[in-house]
Design a protein around this motif. Structure first.
Motif, PDB file in Angstrom:
ATOM      1  N   GLU A 203       0.828  -1.201   0.000  1.00 48.37           N
ATOM      2  CA  GLU A 203       0.000   0.000   0.000  1.00 48.37           C
ATOM      3  C   GLU A 203       0.869   1.260   0.000  1.00 48.37           C
ATOM      4  O   GLU A 203       0.592   2.213  -0.724  1.00 48.37           O
ATOM      5  CB  GLU A 203      -0.918  -0.012   1.230  1.00 48.37           C
ATOM      6  CG  GLU A 203      -1.962   1.080   1.226  1.00 48.37           C
ATOM      7  CD  GLU A 203      -2.916   0.954   2.393  1.00 48.37           C
ATOM      8  OE1 GLU A 203      -3.153   1.990   3.042  1.00 48.37           O
ATOM      9  OE2 GLU A 203      -3.409  -0.161   2.641  1.00 48.37           O
ATOM     10  N   ALA A 204       1.933   1.248   0.801  1.00 49.78           N
ATOM     11  CA  ALA A 204       2.843   2.401   0.844  1.00 49.78           C
ATOM     12  C   ALA A 204       3.546   2.576  -0.499  1.00 49.78           C
ATOM     13  O   ALA A 204       3.704   3.706  -0.979  1.00 49.78           O
ATOM     14  CB  ALA A 204       3.869   2.212   1.962  1.00 49.78           C
ATOM     15  N   ALA A 205       3.936   1.467  -1.118  1.00 47.01           N
ATOM     16  CA  ALA A 205       4.596   1.558  -2.418  1.00 47.01           C
ATOM     17  C   ALA A 205       3.632   2.106  -3.462  1.00 47.01           C
ATOM     18  O   ALA A 205       4.016   2.933  -4.303  1.00 47.01           O
ATOM     19  CB  ALA A 205       5.118   0.186  -2.836  1.00 47.01           C
ATOM     20  N   ALA A 206       2.393   1.676  -3.403  1.00 48.60           N
ATOM     21  CA  ALA A 206       1.396   2.184  -4.351  1.00 48.60           C
ATOM     22  C   ALA A 206       1.152   3.669  -4.122  1.00 48.60           C
ATOM     23  O   ALA A 206       1.020   4.438  -5.082  1.00 48.60           O
ATOM     24  CB  ALA A 206       0.096   1.397  -4.213  1.00 48.60           C
ATOM     25  N   ALA A 207       1.107   4.084  -2.869  1.00 44.09           N
ATOM     26  CA  ALA A 207       0.918   5.504  -2.556  1.00 44.09           C
ATOM     27  C   ALA A 207       2.103   6.317  -3.053  1.00 44.09           C
ATOM     28  O   ALA A 207       1.931   7.408  -3.620  1.00 44.09           O
ATOM     29  CB  ALA A 207       0.733   5.695  -1.050  1.00 44.09           C
ATOM     30  N   ASN A 208       3.316   5.806  -2.873  1.00 46.14           N
ATOM     31  CA  ASN A 208       4.518   6.505  -3.353  1.00 46.14           C
ATOM     32  C   ASN A 208       4.507   6.605  -4.873  1.00 46.14           C
ATOM     33  O   ASN A 208       4.919   7.625  -5.436  1.00 46.14           O
ATOM     34  CB  ASN A 208       5.783   5.800  -2.878  1.00 46.14           C
ATOM     35  CG  ASN A 208       6.035   6.018  -1.401  1.00 46.14           C
ATOM     36  OD1 ASN A 208       5.530   6.959  -0.804  1.00 46.14           O
ATOM     37  ND2 ASN A 208       6.799   5.128  -0.797  1.00 46.14           N
ATOM     38  N   GLU A 209       4.050   5.566  -5.533  1.00 44.28           N
ATOM     39  CA  GLU A 209       3.963   5.579  -6.999  1.00 44.28           C
ATOM     40  C   GLU A 209       2.965   6.640  -7.455  1.00 44.28           C
ATOM     41  O   GLU A 209       3.225   7.379  -8.406  1.00 44.28           O
ATOM     42  CB  GLU A 209       3.546   4.201  -7.515  1.00 44.28           C
ATOM     43  CG  GLU A 209       3.432   4.103  -9.015  1.00 44.28           C
ATOM     44  CD  GLU A 209       4.768   4.230  -9.734  1.00 44.28           C
ATOM     45  OE1 GLU A 209       4.752   4.645 -10.903  1.00 44.28           O
ATOM     46  OE2 GLU A 209       5.805   3.929  -9.142  1.00 44.28           O
TER      47      GLU A 209
END
Length: 110
Positions: free
Chosen positions: A89-95
């Motif tokens: 989820e954090a990686a998707a938010a960063n993307e």
């Protein structure tokens, strides 16, 4: 219906089981028999019923330990899954943030 014979303390016990479960029943009965015989060597003639009860309790205790280990492993697995989900989820938010930061430059290029 399948069946096997189990020898224990000079006696033969005929046990019924579902078809194709003979090998499994032989295996589990060999575990109980091994415990029984070990107790018989250790305690001598303490009585078959008592030795068989002790063997069954030892096997049940071992099963209980295995269940507790399985429960602990499942809890650890769930914690790892939650951590992986949080990281995804954090990686998707960063993307998403990175794409939003690039949007003005892309618009300016048009």
């Amino acid at each position: 219906m399948g069946q096997i014979n189990v020898m224990l303390s000079g006696r033969t016990f005929r046990l019924a089981c579902a078809d194709h479960d003979e090998a499994r029943l032989k295996h589990v009965s060999s575990i109980v028999k091994a415990r029984f015989e070990a107790l018989e060597r250790e305690f001598g003639n303490a009585g078959d019923d008592r030795l068989l009860l002790m063997a069954a309790l030892m096997v049940a205790d071992q099963c209980m330990d295995a269940e507790q280990m399985l429960d602990a492993t499942e809890e650890q697995l769930e914690a790892v899954r939650a951590e992986l989900a949080a990281r995804a989820e954090a990686a998707a938010a960063n993307e998403t943030i990175a794409q939003e930061a690039q949007a003005p430059a892309l618009l300016a290029a048009l």
